[in-house]
Write an enzyme that holds these catalytic residues in place. Structure first.
Site, PDB file in Angstrom:
ATOM      1  N   ILE A 188      -1.400  21.506  16.404  1.00 18.60           N
ATOM      2  CA  ILE A 188      -1.031  21.563  17.802  1.00 18.60           C
ATOM      3  C   ILE A 188      -0.737  20.169  18.516  1.00 18.60           C
ATOM      4  CG2 ILE A 188      -2.145  22.129  20.054  1.00 18.60           C
ATOM      5  CD1 ILE A 188      -3.919  24.236  18.730  1.00 18.60           C
ATOM      6  N   GLY A 189      -1.645  19.398  18.002  1.00 14.92           N
ATOM      7  CA  GLY A 189      -1.321  17.883  18.684  1.00 14.92           C
ATOM      8  C   GLY A 189      -2.197  16.830  17.882  1.00 14.92           C
ATOM      9  N   GLY A 194      -3.881  12.583  18.362  1.00 17.73           N
ATOM     10  CA  GLY A 194      -4.298  11.315  19.396  1.00 17.73           C
ATOM     11  C   GLY A 194      -5.184  10.404  18.728  1.00 17.73           C
ATOM     12  N   SER A 195      -5.683   9.573  19.553  1.00 11.99           N
ATOM     13  CA  SER A 195      -6.725   8.515  19.195  1.00 11.99           C
ATOM     14  C   SER A 195      -7.802   9.311  18.767  1.00 11.99           C
ATOM     15  CB  SER A 195      -6.876   7.508  20.272  1.00 11.99           C
ATOM     16  OG  SER A 195      -7.411   8.376  21.382  1.00 11.99           O
ATOM     17  N   GLY A 241      -8.215  12.099  17.224  1.00 11.09           N
ATOM     18  CA  GLY A 241      -8.031  12.827  15.797  1.00 11.09           C
ATOM     19  C   GLY A 241      -6.875  13.895  15.826  1.00 11.09           C
ATOM     20  N   CYS A 265      -5.719  18.232  16.322  1.00 10.35           N
ATOM     21  CA  CYS A 265      -6.055  19.519  16.739  1.00 10.35           C
ATOM     22  C   CYS A 265      -5.221  20.467  15.815  1.00 10.35           C
ATOM     23  CB  CYS A 265      -5.977  19.975  18.117  1.00 10.35           C
ATOM     24  SG  CYS A 265      -7.388  19.058  19.111  1.00 10.35           S
ATOM     25  N   LYS A 297     -11.163  20.802  15.821  1.00  7.43           N
ATOM     26  CA  LYS A 297     -10.766  19.151  16.126  1.00  7.43           C
ATOM     27  C   LYS A 297     -10.986  18.363  15.040  1.00  7.43           C
ATOM     28  CE  LYS A 297     -11.335  16.208  20.256  1.00  7.43           C
ATOM     29  NZ  LYS A 297     -12.085  15.995  21.485  1.00  7.43           N
ATOM     30  N   ASP A 344     -12.614  11.661  32.712  1.00  9.61           N
ATOM     31  CA  ASP A 344     -11.396  11.581  31.844  1.00  9.61           C
ATOM     32  C   ASP A 344     -10.768  13.048  32.533  1.00  9.61           C
ATOM     33  OD1 ASP A 344      -9.260  10.915  31.027  1.00  9.61           O
ATOM     34  OD2 ASP A 344      -9.438  11.562  29.035  1.00  9.61           O
TER      35      ASP A 344
END
Length: 479
Positions: free
Chosen positions: A14-15, A17-18, A20, A22, A37, A140
């Site tokens: 799915i995507g 980032g910093s 990890g 998904c 995740k 956040d």
């Protein structure tokens, strides 16, 4: 029995980032879809590991219909990778939806904004009002961390920066996404649950305008804008009630922002919440009275917003007028300097012509009365002329006459006198014209300055009236 990695089939990523990666996965036993995740804790520092443990513990405790559900975790000790098995949200995240709407030229309906506000407030209420007396700050909150299920219901997720607070305590760390940070976070001051209210206000504003309320080219400029708390009004398609509520949520004073309880008790929000747990527990009379009071407050807010809009329009007009006056004053000053330069050049040219004419006339007089040396020396001998001059009774050697020289001198003096009188008349004429022009320009510039001062004074009065109107509105809303 705990699950293992072999129990799941990876569908696609799915995507990442910093934190990890998904991935969308399917459980082989029943075919149910989940998201795991994937986080490599072997390369993490101790503080990052502590944050990871905190997130897992929080996800295990939080059970709410508007919070992404945590199912289980799988630990691969050999690779030092942690897999968090989470609920799958078919609708993606709100950030992607906003980008798609902006690309397609669409906008969110107001009911969708109210529904998002209600469900996010319900999820934050679960975090802020824990039964054990502790509060969980998300810290956040942004569109990318608000997910949607198949029915477009909100699911709050990604608690990686969340922090557990005891009652009356305040957080002090500098975390979160800068565009949605509260002023107290930007100032590196203590903050509490009202910081999440600010972030939620930023999310709602972005839903209405398809852009964050505060944009800047660097973080320092962004911090200045957030501390000032000034942002553009919502588009006219949205109601005054929604605009005023978002404005209260984006108040730079944290104590002036509404609490979660006041948000959930708002009639526009409570109707989107299932059940009666968040509805006001009052009778029919109290409910009708609350509706009446809410209508009166809404009418007052509408009038105040209309007055505020008129004041803003008048202020813009005054600023434009002030700019025009300043431009006119500069043009007049430039023209005045050009005229002065032209007059100086004219005066210098006239004086030079007068001096030249006087010199030419004096030279002509000398040439006309000067004897012809060639005739004296060539036509007649010089000695007989001198001898005859001695014999003549009226010769210059015996009688000297000054009439001829006096006539020449008087003629030269009259010419100089005429030149002097002409210069004096011209100087008087230029002085009178300069004085008249200076008086006219002075009066005009004085009038322009007076008009400019009046415009500035009026603008100051309008700003003061605007501030007073905002304070009155805040008092009305607070009451």
């Amino acid at each position: 029995m705990p699950s293992s990695l072999s129990d799941f089939e990876v569908l696609y990523t799915i995507g990442s980032g910093s934190y990890g990666t998904c991935k969308k996965v399917r459980r082989k036993a029943d075919g149910k879809i989940f998201v795991w995740k994937e986080m490599d804790y072997g390369a993490m520092t101790e503080s990052e590991k502590q944050m990871l443990v905190s997130e897992v513990n929080l996800l295990r405790e939080l059970r709410h219909e508007n919070i992404v559900k945590y199912h289980e975790r799988v630990v691969d000790k050999k690779r030092q990778v942690l897999y968090l098995i989470m609920e799958y949200c078919e609708g993606g995240d709100l950030g992607e939806v906003i980008k798609r709407y902006e690309r397609d030229g669409r906008h969110f309906e107001e009911d969708t904004v109210w529904k998002t506000l209600a469900q996010c407030a319900s999820a934050l209420n679960e975090c802020h009002k824990r039964k054990d007396g502790k509060s969980i700050l998300h810290r956040d909150l942004k569109p990318a961390n608000i997910f949607l299920d198949a029915q477009k219901n909100v699911k709050l997720g990604d608690f990686g920066l969340a922090r557990v607070l005891h009652e009356t305590s305040f957080a002090k760390t500098f975390v979160g996404t800068p565009y949605y940070m509260s002023p107290e976070q930007m100032n590196k001051l203590s903050y509490n649950e009202k910081s999440d209210i600010w972030s939620l206000g930023c999310v709602l504003y972005e839903m209405c305008t398809l852009r964050p309320p505060f944009l800047a080219s660097n973080q320092r400029e962004l911090a200045v804008k957030i501390r000032m708390g000034q942002f553009n009004r919502l588009p006219a398609r949205y109601s005054t009630e929604l605009s005023r509520l978002i404005g209260r949520m984006l108040n730079v004073e944290c104590n002036a922002r509404p609490s979660i309880e006041s948000l959930l008790s708002n009639p526009h929000i409570s109707k989107y919440l299932p059940g009666s747990i968040f509805l006001p527990k009052t009778g029919v009379t109290a409910s009708s009275q609350a509706t009446k009071d809410s209508t009166e407050v809404a009418e007052r807010e509408r009038k105040c917003a209309q007055t505020e809009l008129q004041l803003q329009e008048r202020e813009v007009m005054l600023k434009e007028k002030e700019l025009r006056l300043e431009k006119l004053e500069k043009e007049l000053a430039k023209r005045f300097m050009q005229l002065e330069e032209q007059e100086k050049q004219l005066e210098i040219g006239k004086e030079w012509r007068c001096i030249k004419d006087a010199g030419l006339q004096a030279r002509d007089l000398n040439i006309e009365n000067r004897p012809n040396i060639n005739e004296v020396t060539t036509n007649k001998p010089l000695t007989p002329i001198l001898n005859r001059a001695k014999r003549l009774p009226d010769s210059p050697s015996k009688h000297v006459s000054f009439e001829e020289s006096k006539g020449k001198e008087n003629k030269v003096m009259s010419i100089h006198t005429e030149i002097a009188s002409r210069r004096e008349k011209e100087a008087t004429f230029f002085a009178l014209r300069e004085r008249e022009r200076n008086n006219t320009e002075y009066q005009r510039r004085k009038e322009l300055r007076n008009r400019l001062e009046k415009a500035k004074h009026r603008a100051t009065q309008l700003r003061a009236a605007e501030v007073e109107t905002r304070m009155r509105n805040n008092l009305l809303i607070a009451n």
